[in-house]
Design a protein around this motif. Structure first.
Motif, PDB file in Angstrom:
ATOM      1  N   VAL A   1      31.511  -6.953   9.542  1.00 14.74           N
ATOM      2  CA  VAL A   1      31.123  -5.543   9.611  1.00 14.74           C
ATOM      3  C   VAL A   1      30.143  -5.389  10.767  1.00 14.74           C
ATOM      4  CG1 VAL A   1      30.049  -3.646   8.373  1.00 14.74           C
ATOM      5  CG2 VAL A   1      31.457  -5.295   7.145  1.00 14.74           C
ATOM      6  N   LEU A   2      30.496  -4.557  11.710  1.00 11.67           N
ATOM      7  CA  LEU A   2      29.655  -4.346  12.887  1.00 11.67           C
ATOM      8  C   LEU A   2      28.934  -3.018  12.757  1.00 11.67           C
ATOM      9  CD1 LEU A   2      32.131  -5.509  15.656  1.00 11.67           C
ATOM     10  CD2 LEU A   2      30.311  -6.814  14.597  1.00 11.67           C
ATOM     11  N   ARG A   3      27.626  -3.067  12.806  1.00 12.76           N
ATOM     12  CA  ARG A   3      26.795  -1.866  12.726  1.00 12.76           C
ATOM     13  C   ARG A   3      25.745  -1.927  13.820  1.00 12.76           C
ATOM     14  NH1 ARG A   3      25.948  -3.018   6.718  1.00 12.76           N
ATOM     15  NH2 ARG A   3      27.859  -2.237   5.826  1.00 12.76           N
ATOM     16  N   PRO A   4      25.253  -0.780  14.240  1.00 12.87           N
ATOM     17  CA  PRO A   4      24.160  -0.808  15.223  1.00 12.87           C
ATOM     18  C   PRO A   4      22.919  -1.450  14.614  1.00 12.87           C
ATOM     19  CG  PRO A   4      25.048   1.416  14.986  1.00 12.87           C
ATOM     20  CD  PRO A   4      25.685   0.573  13.945  1.00 12.87           C
ATOM     21  N   GLN A   5      22.267  -2.278  15.395  1.00 14.06           N
ATOM     22  CA  GLN A   5      21.036  -2.904  14.941  1.00 14.06           C
ATOM     23  C   GLN A   5      19.868  -2.211  15.613  1.00 14.06           C
ATOM     24  OE1 GLN A   5      21.408  -7.036  15.929  1.00 14.06           O
ATOM     25  NE2 GLN A   5      22.271  -7.517  13.940  1.00 14.06           N
ATOM     26  N   TRP A   6      18.888  -1.828  14.832  1.00 15.54           N
ATOM     27  CA  TRP A   6      17.708  -1.198  15.370  1.00 15.54           C
ATOM     28  C   TRP A   6      16.708  -2.268  15.722  1.00 15.54           C
ATOM     29  CZ3 TRP A   6      18.747   3.492  16.608  1.00 15.54           C
ATOM     30  CH2 TRP A   6      19.702   4.196  15.895  1.00 15.54           C
ATOM     31  N   PHE A   7      16.041  -2.092  16.852  1.00 12.00           N
ATOM     32  CA  PHE A   7      15.055  -3.075  17.256  1.00 12.00           C
ATOM     33  C   PHE A   7      13.824  -2.913  16.380  1.00 12.00           C
ATOM     34  CE2 PHE A   7      12.304  -0.091  19.409  1.00 12.00           C
ATOM     35  CZ  PHE A   7      13.168   0.921  19.773  1.00 12.00           C
ATOM     36  N   GLY A   8      13.118  -3.989  16.252  1.00 10.96           N
ATOM     37  CA  GLY A   8      11.919  -3.963  15.426  1.00 10.96           C
ATOM     38  C   GLY A   8      10.857  -4.871  16.023  1.00 10.96           C
TER      39      GLY A   8
ATOM     40  N   SER B   1      13.413  -6.594  34.325  1.00 16.11           N
ATOM     41  CA  SER B   1      12.419  -7.482  33.720  1.00 16.11           C
ATOM     42  C   SER B   1      12.519  -7.471  32.204  1.00 16.11           C
ATOM     43  CB  SER B   1      11.015  -7.080  34.157  1.00 16.11           C
ATOM     44  OG  SER B   1      10.686  -5.803  33.651  1.00 16.11           O
ATOM     45  N   GLN B   2      12.906  -6.338  31.620  1.00 14.35           N
ATOM     46  CA  GLN B   2      13.109  -6.304  30.174  1.00 14.35           C
ATOM     47  C   GLN B   2      14.325  -7.115  29.767  1.00 14.35           C
ATOM     48  OE1 GLN B   2      13.205  -2.321  28.755  1.00 14.35           O
ATOM     49  NE2 GLN B   2      11.085  -1.895  29.312  1.00 14.35           N
ATOM     50  N   VAL B   3      15.373  -7.047  30.556  1.00 12.94           N
ATOM     51  CA  VAL B   3      16.575  -7.832  30.232  1.00 12.94           C
ATOM     52  C   VAL B   3      16.307  -9.307  30.370  1.00 12.94           C
ATOM     53  CG1 VAL B   3      18.931  -8.329  31.002  1.00 12.94           C
ATOM     54  CG2 VAL B   3      18.153  -5.968  30.810  1.00 12.94           C
ATOM     55  N   VAL B   4      15.589  -9.714  31.419  1.00 13.90           N
ATOM     56  CA  VAL B   4      15.321 -11.130  31.663  1.00 13.90           C
ATOM     57  C   VAL B   4      14.358 -11.690  30.615  1.00 13.90           C
ATOM     58  CG1 VAL B   4      14.225 -12.734  33.288  1.00 13.90           C
ATOM     59  CG2 VAL B   4      15.832 -11.025  34.103  1.00 13.90           C
ATOM     60  N   SER B   5      13.364 -10.912  30.214  1.00 15.92           N
ATOM     61  CA  SER B   5      12.377 -11.415  29.283  1.00 15.92           C
ATOM     62  C   SER B   5      12.883 -11.446  27.846  1.00 15.92           C
ATOM     63  CB  SER B   5      11.095 -10.587  29.354  1.00 15.92           C
ATOM     64  OG  SER B   5      11.346  -9.269  28.901  1.00 15.92           O
ATOM     65  N   ALA B   6      13.997 -10.761  27.569  1.00 11.87           N
ATOM     66  CA  ALA B   6      14.537 -10.740  26.203  1.00 11.87           C
ATOM     67  C   ALA B   6      15.285 -11.961  25.915  1.00 11.87           C
ATOM     68  CB  ALA B   6      15.487  -9.578  26.008  1.00 11.87           C
TER      69      ALA B   6
END
Length: 126
Positions: free
Chosen positions: A57-64, A121-126
């Motif tokens: 089951v694929l659902r959107p995941q909210w960041f936390g 920078s957000q993509v690389v640091s994640a």
């Protein structure tokens, strides 16, 4: 490539006749093998259990953010958002008035580079 129907007389005709018959045999064998493979896949038993074949089951995941880091994260995020927004709003006017650069493409490229660097920078640091 011309194929002679009578018995070949010359060596080059023999080679052409042999090549043509070999190609026809390979084509015929390929069709027979493909049909055999399709029949065996259609009639063969299933090798996997059906329970393992259910789709996830694929659902959107909210960041936390963990509770201990939430206060520091919020203050830094607001400061970064405000400073980047201020830079984006004032960079064009600063380049036009103070640096005497009237090229809109260049000023847009500078603002785009700032926002692109922040996103990268957000993509690389994640």
């Amino acid at each position: 490539m011309a194929v002679c129907l009578s018995a070949p007389d010359r060596p080059d005709q023999v080679r052409q006749f042999a090549a043509a018959t070999e190609m026809a045999r390979a084509r015929r064998n390929g069709v027979v093998e493909a049909a055999s493979d399709a029949l065996s896949m259609w009639r063969g038993p299933e090798t996997m259990e059906t329970a393992a074949m259910t789709r996830p089951v694929l659902r959107p995941q909210w960041f936390g953010v963990p509770a201990g880091m939430r206060q520091g994260f919020i203050s830094v995020a607001l400061a970064a958002f405000a400073s980047l927004g201020l830079f984006g709003a004032l960079a064009g006017q600063f380049m036009t008035r103070e640096l005497d650069i009237h090229d809109r493409v260049l000023t847009s490229a500078v603002v785009f580079a700032a926002f692109g660097t922040a996103a990268a920078s957000q993509v690389v640091s994640a």
